[in-house]
Motif scaffolding. Sequence first.
Motif, PDB file in Angstrom:
ATOM      1  N   GLY A 105      -4.534 -19.336   1.600  1.00 19.19           N
ATOM      2  CA  GLY A 105      -5.148 -18.793   2.821  1.00 19.19           C
ATOM      3  C   GLY A 105      -4.264 -17.747   3.478  1.00 19.19           C
ATOM      4  N   ARG A 106      -2.952 -18.009   3.509  1.00 16.61           N
ATOM      5  CA  ARG A 106      -2.044 -17.051   4.156  1.00 16.61           C
ATOM      6  C   ARG A 106      -1.991 -15.741   3.358  1.00 16.61           C
ATOM      7  NH1 ARG A 106      -2.601 -20.627   7.235  1.00 16.61           N
ATOM      8  NH2 ARG A 106      -1.023 -21.592   8.563  1.00 16.61           N
ATOM      9  N   LEU A 107      -1.973 -15.846   2.043  1.00 14.59           N
ATOM     10  CA  LEU A 107      -1.908 -14.617   1.230  1.00 14.59           C
ATOM     11  C   LEU A 107      -3.194 -13.801   1.373  1.00 14.59           C
ATOM     12  CD1 LEU A 107      -0.070 -15.698  -2.043  1.00 14.59           C
ATOM     13  CD2 LEU A 107       0.849 -14.525  -0.050  1.00 14.59           C
ATOM     14  N   ARG A 108      -4.340 -14.535   1.453  1.00 15.61           N
ATOM     15  CA  ARG A 108      -5.610 -13.814   1.657  1.00 15.61           C
ATOM     16  C   ARG A 108      -5.564 -13.057   2.990  1.00 15.61           C
ATOM     17  NH1 ARG A 108      -8.559 -17.905  -0.359  1.00 15.61           N
ATOM     18  NH2 ARG A 108      -8.775 -18.860   1.693  1.00 15.61           N
ATOM     19  N   ALA A 109      -5.094 -13.737   4.006  1.00 15.10           N
ATOM     20  CA  ALA A 109      -5.046 -13.107   5.323  1.00 15.10           C
ATOM     21  C   ALA A 109      -4.057 -11.937   5.328  1.00 15.10           C
ATOM     22  CB  ALA A 109      -4.650 -14.144   6.373  1.00 15.10           C
ATOM     23  N   LEU A 110      -2.929 -12.102   4.652  1.00 14.67           N
ATOM     24  CA  LEU A 110      -1.950 -11.013   4.606  1.00 14.67           C
ATOM     25  C   LEU A 110      -2.518  -9.791   3.896  1.00 14.67           C
ATOM     26  CD1 LEU A 110       1.523 -12.642   3.874  1.00 14.67           C
ATOM     27  CD2 LEU A 110       0.736 -11.571   5.978  1.00 14.67           C
ATOM     28  N   SER A 111      -3.330 -10.041   2.854  1.00 16.40           N
ATOM     29  CA  SER A 111      -3.897  -8.884   2.153  1.00 16.40           C
ATOM     30  C   SER A 111      -4.907  -8.167   3.059  1.00 16.40           C
ATOM     31  CB  SER A 111      -4.519  -9.286   0.814  1.00 16.40           C
ATOM     32  OG  SER A 111      -5.643 -10.082   1.035  1.00 16.40           O
ATOM     33  N   GLU A 112      -5.568  -8.915   3.957  1.00 19.04           N
ATOM     34  CA  GLU A 112      -6.455  -8.248   4.935  1.00 19.04           C
ATOM     35  C   GLU A 112      -5.625  -7.402   5.902  1.00 19.04           C
ATOM     36  OE1 GLU A 112      -8.901 -11.010   7.122  1.00 19.04           O
ATOM     37  OE2 GLU A 112      -9.547 -11.991   5.276  1.00 19.04           O
ATOM     38  N   LEU A 113      -4.495  -7.968   6.285  1.00 18.49           N
ATOM     39  CA  LEU A 113      -3.625  -7.292   7.248  1.00 18.49           C
ATOM     40  C   LEU A 113      -3.107  -5.969   6.683  1.00 18.49           C
ATOM     41  CD1 LEU A 113      -2.704  -8.193   9.990  1.00 18.49           C
ATOM     42  CD2 LEU A 113      -0.701  -9.247   8.956  1.00 18.49           C
ATOM     43  N   VAL A 114      -2.744  -6.006   5.411  1.00 18.06           N
ATOM     44  CA  VAL A 114      -2.194  -4.821   4.755  1.00 18.06           C
ATOM     45  C   VAL A 114      -3.209  -3.673   4.789  1.00 18.06           C
ATOM     46  CG1 VAL A 114      -1.650  -3.971   2.431  1.00 18.06           C
ATOM     47  CG2 VAL A 114      -0.484  -5.982   3.319  1.00 18.06           C
ATOM     48  N   LYS A 115      -4.497  -4.036   4.736  1.00 17.47           N
ATOM     49  CA  LYS A 115      -5.530  -2.978   4.722  1.00 17.47           C
ATOM     50  C   LYS A 115      -5.591  -2.224   6.052  1.00 17.47           C
ATOM     51  CE  LYS A 115      -8.495  -5.346   1.453  1.00 17.47           C
ATOM     52  NZ  LYS A 115      -9.283  -6.557   1.608  1.00 17.47           N
ATOM     53  N   GLU A 116      -5.038  -2.806   7.111  1.00 20.91           N
ATOM     54  CA  GLU A 116      -5.041  -2.135   8.414  1.00 20.91           C
ATOM     55  C   GLU A 116      -4.047  -0.983   8.457  1.00 20.91           C
ATOM     56  OE1 GLU A 116      -7.085  -2.756  10.891  1.00 20.91           O
ATOM     57  OE2 GLU A 116      -8.024  -4.477   9.895  1.00 20.91           O
ATOM     58  N   ARG A 117      -3.106  -0.969   7.523  1.00 21.61           N
ATOM     59  CA  ARG A 117      -2.052   0.051   7.584  1.00 21.61           C
ATOM     60  C   ARG A 117      -2.569   1.398   7.104  1.00 21.61           C
ATOM     61  NH1 ARG A 117       3.062  -3.249   5.185  1.00 21.61           N
ATOM     62  NH2 ARG A 117       2.828  -5.046   6.528  1.00 21.61           N
ATOM     63  N   PRO A 118      -1.941   2.481   7.582  1.00 21.32           N
ATOM     64  CA  PRO A 118      -2.421   3.802   7.169  1.00 21.32           C
ATOM     65  C   PRO A 118      -2.157   4.071   5.691  1.00 21.32           C
ATOM     66  CG  PRO A 118      -0.472   3.989   8.558  1.00 21.32           C
ATOM     67  CD  PRO A 118      -0.833   2.544   8.531  1.00 21.32           C
ATOM     68  N   THR A 119      -3.022   4.836   5.080  1.00 23.58           N
ATOM     69  CA  THR A 119      -2.799   5.272   3.696  1.00 23.58           C
ATOM     70  C   THR A 119      -1.780   6.417   3.720  1.00 23.58           C
ATOM     71  OG1 THR A 119      -4.500   6.931   3.877  1.00 23.58           O
ATOM     72  CG2 THR A 119      -5.200   4.747   3.102  1.00 23.58           C
ATOM     73  N   ALA A 120      -1.458   6.938   2.549  1.00 25.40           N
ATOM     74  CA  ALA A 120      -0.513   8.064   2.468  1.00 25.40           C
ATOM     75  C   ALA A 120      -1.016   9.248   3.295  1.00 25.40           C
ATOM     76  CB  ALA A 120      -0.328   8.471   1.014  1.00 25.40           C
ATOM     77  N   GLU A 121      -2.362   9.377   3.417  1.00 20.10           N
ATOM     78  CA  GLU A 121      -2.924  10.510   4.175  1.00 20.10           C
ATOM     79  C   GLU A 121      -2.767  10.292   5.677  1.00 20.10           C
ATOM     80  OE1 GLU A 121      -4.862   9.033   1.611  1.00 20.10           O
ATOM     81  OE2 GLU A 121      -3.899  10.550   0.363  1.00 20.10           O
ATOM     82  N   GLY A 122      -2.628   9.023   6.092  1.00 21.47           N
ATOM     83  CA  GLY A 122      -2.353   8.756   7.493  1.00 21.47           C
ATOM     84  C   GLY A 122      -3.520   8.211   8.278  1.00 21.47           C
ATOM     85  N   THR A 123      -3.366   8.251   9.605  1.00 20.73           N
ATOM     86  CA  THR A 123      -4.369   7.738  10.529  1.00 20.73           C
ATOM     87  C   THR A 123      -5.161   8.930  11.058  1.00 20.73           C
ATOM     88  OG1 THR A 123      -2.908   8.085  12.388  1.00 20.73           O
ATOM     89  CG2 THR A 123      -2.724   5.969  11.267  1.00 20.73           C
ATOM     90  N   ALA A 124      -5.987   8.643  12.075  1.00 19.23           N
ATOM     91  CA  ALA A 124      -6.738   9.735  12.707  1.00 19.23           C
ATOM     92  C   ALA A 124      -5.784  10.786  13.271  1.00 19.23           C
ATOM     93  CB  ALA A 124      -7.613   9.163  13.818  1.00 19.23           C
ATOM     94  N   THR A 125      -4.553  10.379  13.592  1.00 18.44           N
ATOM     95  CA  THR A 125      -3.606  11.344  14.163  1.00 18.44           C
ATOM     96  C   THR A 125      -2.686  11.950  13.089  1.00 18.44           C
ATOM     97  OG1 THR A 125      -2.142   9.496  14.720  1.00 18.44           O
ATOM     98  CG2 THR A 125      -3.548  10.344  16.482  1.00 18.44           C
ATOM     99  N   GLY A 126      -2.975  11.720  11.820  1.00 19.19           N
ATOM    100  CA  GLY A 126      -2.192  12.350  10.753  1.00 19.19           C
ATOM    101  C   GLY A 126      -1.279  11.377  10.016  1.00 19.19           C
TER     102      GLY A 126
END
Length: 203
Positions: A105-126
């Motif tokens: 359960g913790r690993l599943r939740a952590l993998s959801e959390l990781v998806k919140e992080r910006p990609t190499a291209e960044g966030t709406a602010t770059g």
Amino acid sequence: MHDPGCATALASDKDALARTLGAAFRGYPLTEWLVGSRPGGRQRRERYFGLLLDDALRRGVVLRDAESKAVAIWYPPGVWEIGVGDFLRTLPDWLRIVGVRALPGRLRALSELVKERPTAEGTATGRAWVLEVLGVDPDAQRTGRGSRLLEAGLARAREDGAGAFLLTSSEDAIPFYERHGFVVEKAFAVRGGPPMWTLCREP
Ligand SMILES: CC(C)(COP(=O)(O)OP(=O)(O)OC[C@H]1O[C@@H](n2cnc3c(N)ncnc32)[C@H](O)[C@@H]1OP(=O)(O)O)[C@@H](O)C(=O)NCCC(=O)NCCS
């Protein structure tokens, strides 16, 4: 490094920095939720931060104060993702940190959390550097160390033309980050875990 009170950490600093983070993050909602309420919490927190440091010392930027009482872990854009092979090598440690029953359960939740992080291209602010961890030993808090490490990392991000991003589960820490130019982007919760916030800072 522009600030003489702030150094780039070496592999030989790892144990001292894991101890600092293990103490700093006692009571921090996400860490407590990961580590659980079984005995030996401090050792399991230190092991957890030891894992994060192992990776960050190889691929990220780890900053510390002169006495290793304050630690910041940063990742430049696109660098933070962990490969499957690297993760599998750490599985025995995760079992000790989280426990067999809670681990899926913790690993599943952590993998959801990781998806919140910006990609190499960044966030709406770059493009954005990711502040993975910022912690100060409780005996040394409120003496300016956290601010200095935060600003040192932000200076590196600026030199790279990037902004910054972080996730926190501490609502109390939000005003601290707002004073350093971050704005809250989103509030959410991981499955079964504590409330979380994402914060961004423009370059
Ligand atoms: C939040 C933290 C990194 C700040 O570092 P610091 O060196 O103590 O902070 P500084 O001395 O540079 O700045 C002081 C400000 O930090 C904030 N702060 C300090 N200790 C704090 C704590 N335990 N909880 C929340 N905010 C805190 C306050 O805004 C404080 O301002 P104030 O004294 O006017 O209230 C540090 O207190 C810490 O490690 N806390 C525990 C772990 C944590 O929550 N880390 C951030 C998770 S994303």
